[in-house]
Write a protein that holds these residues in place. Structure first.
Motif, PDB file in Angstrom:
ATOM      1  N   GLU A  35       0.840  -1.196   0.000  1.00 35.20           N
ATOM      2  CA  GLU A  35       0.000   0.000   0.000  1.00 35.20           C
ATOM      3  C   GLU A  35       0.876   1.248   0.000  1.00 35.20           C
ATOM      4  O   GLU A  35       0.681   2.175  -0.791  1.00 35.20           O
ATOM      5  N   PHE A  36       1.896   1.245   0.864  1.00 37.31           N
ATOM      6  CA  PHE A  36       2.805   2.383   0.892  1.00 37.31           C
ATOM      7  C   PHE A  36       3.621   2.463  -0.399  1.00 37.31           C
ATOM      8  O   PHE A  36       3.869   3.551  -0.906  1.00 37.31           O
ATOM      9  N   HIS A  37       4.020   1.333  -0.945  1.00 37.51           N
ATOM     10  CA  HIS A  37       4.774   1.352  -2.206  1.00 37.51           C
ATOM     11  C   HIS A  37       3.977   2.050  -3.302  1.00 37.51           C
ATOM     12  O   HIS A  37       4.525   2.840  -4.070  1.00 37.51           O
ATOM     13  N   GLY A  38       2.683   1.771  -3.384  1.00 35.64           N
ATOM     14  CA  GLY A  38       1.840   2.419  -4.386  1.00 35.64           C
ATOM     15  C   GLY A  38       1.801   3.924  -4.220  1.00 35.64           C
ATOM     16  O   GLY A  38       1.898   4.683  -5.190  1.00 35.64           O
ATOM     17  N   VAL A  39       1.683   4.379  -2.985  1.00 35.85           N
ATOM     18  CA  VAL A  39       1.662   5.820  -2.708  1.00 35.85           C
ATOM     19  C   VAL A  39       3.029   6.429  -3.015  1.00 35.85           C
ATOM     20  O   VAL A  39       3.126   7.498  -3.627  1.00 35.85           O
ATOM     21  N   ALA A  40       4.096   5.736  -2.615  1.00 38.50           N
ATOM     22  CA  ALA A  40       5.450   6.256  -2.862  1.00 38.50           C
ATOM     23  C   ALA A  40       5.732   6.374  -4.361  1.00 38.50           C
ATOM     24  O   ALA A  40       6.345   7.360  -4.805  1.00 38.50           O
ATOM     25  N   ILE A  41       5.274   5.415  -5.136  1.00 43.32           N
ATOM     26  CA  ILE A  41       5.495   5.482  -6.584  1.00 43.32           C
ATOM     27  C   ILE A  41       4.693   6.628  -7.190  1.00 43.32           C
ATOM     28  O   ILE A  41       5.172   7.324  -8.084  1.00 43.32           O
ATOM     29  N   TYR A  42       3.480   6.860  -6.696  1.00 42.59           N
ATOM     30  CA  TYR A  42       2.720   8.037  -7.152  1.00 42.59           C
ATOM     31  C   TYR A  42       3.510   9.316  -6.846  1.00 42.59           C
ATOM     32  O   TYR A  42       3.660  10.187  -7.704  1.00 42.59           O
ATOM     33  N   ARG A  46       5.071  12.261  -9.416  1.00 40.22           N
ATOM     34  CA  ARG A  46       4.859  13.723  -9.324  1.00 40.22           C
ATOM     35  C   ARG A  46       6.207  14.440  -9.315  1.00 40.22           C
ATOM     36  O   ARG A  46       6.382  15.469  -9.961  1.00 40.22           O
ATOM     37  N   LEU A  47       7.185  13.894  -8.587  1.00 35.12           N
ATOM     38  CA  LEU A  47       8.524  14.469  -8.555  1.00 35.12           C
ATOM     39  C   LEU A  47       9.164  14.414  -9.940  1.00 35.12           C
ATOM     40  O   LEU A  47       9.765  15.394 -10.401  1.00 35.12           O
ATOM     41  N   ALA A  48       9.029  13.285 -10.612  1.00 37.03           N
ATOM     42  CA  ALA A  48       9.603  13.134 -11.956  1.00 37.03           C
ATOM     43  C   ALA A  48       9.017  14.154 -12.920  1.00 37.03           C
ATOM     44  O   ALA A  48       9.746  14.774 -13.715  1.00 37.03           O
ATOM     45  N   ASP A  49       7.701  14.364 -12.861  1.00 35.02           N
ATOM     46  CA  ASP A  49       7.067  15.371 -13.732  1.00 35.02           C
ATOM     47  C   ASP A  49       7.575  16.769 -13.414  1.00 35.02           C
ATOM     48  O   ASP A  49       7.814  17.571 -14.316  1.00 35.02           O
ATOM     49  N   ASP A  50       7.750  17.056 -12.127  1.00 33.76           N
ATOM     50  CA  ASP A  50       8.259  18.360 -11.709  1.00 33.76           C
ATOM     51  C   ASP A  50       9.688  18.575 -12.213  1.00 33.76           C
ATOM     52  O   ASP A  50      10.012  19.638 -12.760  1.00 33.76           O
ATOM     53  N   VAL A  51      10.535  17.571 -12.057  1.00 35.32           N
ATOM     54  CA  VAL A  51      11.925  17.670 -12.527  1.00 35.32           C
ATOM     55  C   VAL A  51      11.957  17.805 -14.045  1.00 35.32           C
ATOM     56  O   VAL A  51      12.711  18.623 -14.586  1.00 35.32           O
ATOM     57  N   ARG A  52      11.135  17.038 -14.746  1.00 35.27           N
ATOM     58  CA  ARG A  52      11.096  17.123 -16.211  1.00 35.27           C
ATOM     59  C   ARG A  52      10.692  18.524 -16.664  1.00 35.27           C
ATOM     60  O   ARG A  52      11.205  19.036 -17.654  1.00 35.27           O
ATOM     61  N   GLY A  53       9.790  19.159 -15.927  1.00 28.96           N
ATOM     62  CA  GLY A  53       9.380  20.521 -16.271  1.00 28.96           C
ATOM     63  C   GLY A  53      10.505  21.533 -16.123  1.00 28.96           C
ATOM     64  O   GLY A  53      10.552  22.542 -16.823  1.00 28.96           O
ATOM     65  N   LEU A  60      13.506  13.124 -17.906  1.00 30.98           N
ATOM     66  CA  LEU A  60      13.036  12.020 -18.752  1.00 30.98           C
ATOM     67  C   LEU A  60      13.401  10.636 -18.205  1.00 30.98           C
ATOM     68  O   LEU A  60      12.545   9.746 -18.186  1.00 30.98           O
ATOM     69  N   PRO A  61      14.640  10.411 -17.721  1.00 28.79           N
ATOM     70  CA  PRO A  61      14.916   9.092 -17.131  1.00 28.79           C
ATOM     71  C   PRO A  61      14.065   8.818 -15.882  1.00 28.79           C
ATOM     72  O   PRO A  61      13.660   7.676 -15.635  1.00 28.79           O
ATOM     73  N   MET A  62      13.779   9.862 -15.115  1.00 21.35           N
ATOM     74  CA  MET A  62      12.931   9.688 -13.932  1.00 21.35           C
ATOM     75  C   MET A  62      11.507   9.318 -14.341  1.00 21.35           C
ATOM     76  O   MET A  62      10.890   8.444 -13.728  1.00 21.35           O
ATOM     77  N   VAL A  63      10.999   9.982 -15.386  1.00 28.59           N
ATOM     78  CA  VAL A  63       9.652   9.670 -15.883  1.00 28.59           C
ATOM     79  C   VAL A  63       9.606   8.231 -16.391  1.00 28.59           C
ATOM     80  O   VAL A  63       8.657   7.489 -16.110  1.00 28.59           O
ATOM     81  N   ALA A  64      10.649   7.810 -17.113  1.00 32.18           N
ATOM     82  CA  ALA A  64      10.701   6.432 -17.618  1.00 32.18           C
ATOM     83  C   ALA A  64      10.732   5.437 -16.462  1.00 32.18           C
ATOM     84  O   ALA A  64      10.021   4.421 -16.475  1.00 32.18           O
ATOM     85  N   ALA A  65      11.539   5.718 -15.448  1.00 34.35           N
ATOM     86  CA  ALA A  65      11.607   4.827 -14.280  1.00 34.35           C
ATOM     87  C   ALA A  65      10.248   4.760 -13.584  1.00 34.35           C
ATOM     88  O   ALA A  65       9.801   3.676 -13.176  1.00 34.35           O
ATOM     89  N   HIS A  66       9.581   5.909 -13.461  1.00 34.56           N
ATOM     90  CA  HIS A  66       8.253   5.919 -12.842  1.00 34.56           C
ATOM     91  C   HIS A  66       7.280   5.049 -13.616  1.00 34.56           C
ATOM     92  O   HIS A  66       6.505   4.292 -13.038  1.00 34.56           O
ATOM     93  N   ARG A  67       7.311   5.150 -14.935  1.00 28.73           N
ATOM     94  CA  ARG A  67       6.367   4.357 -15.744  1.00 28.73           C
ATOM     95  C   ARG A  67       6.581   2.863 -15.548  1.00 28.73           C
ATOM     96  O   ARG A  67       5.625   2.097 -15.467  1.00 28.73           O
ATOM     97  N   VAL A  68       7.844   2.435 -15.463  1.00 31.02           N
ATOM     98  CA  VAL A  68       8.133   1.015 -15.239  1.00 31.02           C
ATOM     99  C   VAL A  68       7.628   0.586 -13.853  1.00 31.02           C
ATOM    100  O   VAL A  68       6.949  -0.434 -13.717  1.00 31.02           O
ATOM    101  N   LEU A  69       7.961   1.366 -12.833  1.00 30.02           N
ATOM    102  CA  LEU A  69       7.519   1.040 -11.477  1.00 30.02           C
ATOM    103  C   LEU A  69       5.996   1.069 -11.362  1.00 30.02           C
ATOM    104  O   LEU A  69       5.385   0.188 -10.747  1.00 30.02           O
TER     105      LEU A  69
END
Length: 196
Positions: A35-42, A46-53, A60-69
Motif C-alpha cells: 500500500e505504501f509502495h503504491g503511494v510512494a510510486i505516485y 509527481r517528482l519526476a514530472d516536476d523535474v522534467r518541467g 526524462l529518465p525519472m519519468v521512464a523509471a516511474h512508468r516502469v515502477l
C-alpha cells in the motif's frame, strides 16, 4: 514532494504498526508494505514530472523509471493512481486491491479502502474531476465520479456511488449516494482523533 511522502509514511506506519517502532519493524514495513509502495510510486511520479518541467534531460529518465515502477504496481497490486491526480499529504491506503484514482483533486489525510474508483464520469460529456476535501474516509467499493465537490470530513460508506456535491462533515451512503447524517465526526475512523 518529500513532505507529502513523509506524512504518507507516518500515517501508514501508524495504521499498520501501532506501538511498534522498532527499527526492524520499520524496515520490514518499508520493504513489504505494498500500500505504501503504491503511494510512494505516485509521489515519485509527481517528482519526476516536476523535474522534467525544470530540466528535461534529468527528468526524462525519472519519468521512464516511474512508468516502469507504476506498471508493476498496476499489474501486480491492482492499484492505479493517475499522474494527473493531485493528492494532499497523509494519504492512507488501507487495502490496495482494485483502487483506481484517475484525474482528481484529493485533500490531506484521506483514507481509501479497496475497490474504490475516483475520477471523471465521461458520460454525457462530463470531463470534470472530483474535488475531495481534507480528512475524508472512503469505504470499500465506493465510486466517486464527475465534476463534484466532497467537503472536508465527509465519510463515504462502503458501496456508495457518489456523483453529486456533498457538504462538509456528512455521512453519505447508497446508490445513488445521499446524505444520511450531518455533523458526522469521522475523526476516529480516519485515525486523527479529535484534533484532526
Amino acid at each position: 514532494m518529500m513532505a507529502e511522502l513523509s506524512a504518507d509514511l507516518a500515517r501508514q506506519m501508524a495504521a499498520v504498526l501501532p506501538g511498534r517502532n522498532s527499527r526492524g519493524a520499520r524496515l520490514k514495513f518499508l520493504l513489504v508494505n505494498s500500500e505504501f509502495h503504491g503511494v510512494a510510486i505516485y509521489r515519485f511520479g509527481r517528482l519526476a514530472d516536476d523535474v522534467r518541467g525544470r530540466n528535461r534531460a534529468l527528468g526524462l529518465p525519472m519519468v521512464a523509471a516511474h512508468r516502469v515502477l507504476n506498471r508493476r504496481v498496476t499489474h501486480v497490486h491492482h492499484l492505479d493512481i493517475a499522474a494527473g491526480a493531485r493528492i494532499g499529504a497523509g494519504l492512507l491506503l488501507m487495502h490496495r486491491h482494485g483502487v483506481i484514482i484517475g484525474p482528481s483533486i484529493i485533500g490531506r489525510n484521506c483514507v481509501i479502502h479497496q475497490n474504490v474508483t475516483i475520477g471523471q464520469r465521461v458520460a454525457g460529456g462530463d470531463q470534470g474531476v472530483p474535488r475531495i476535501g481534507d480528512n475524508v474516509w472512503i469505504g470499500p467499493g465506493a465510486v466517486i465520479t464527475g465534476d463534484i465537490t466532497v467537503g472536508d470530513g465527509v465519510t463515504v460508506s462502503a458501496g456508495s456511488v457518489l456523483s453529486k456535491d456533498v457538504p462538509a462533515r456528512c455521512l453519505v451512503a447508497g446508490n445513488p449516494a445521499r446524505v444520511i447524517a450531518r455533523d458526522y465526526d469521522n475523526s476516529a475512523i480516519i485515525g486523527l482523533g479529535e484534533a484532526g
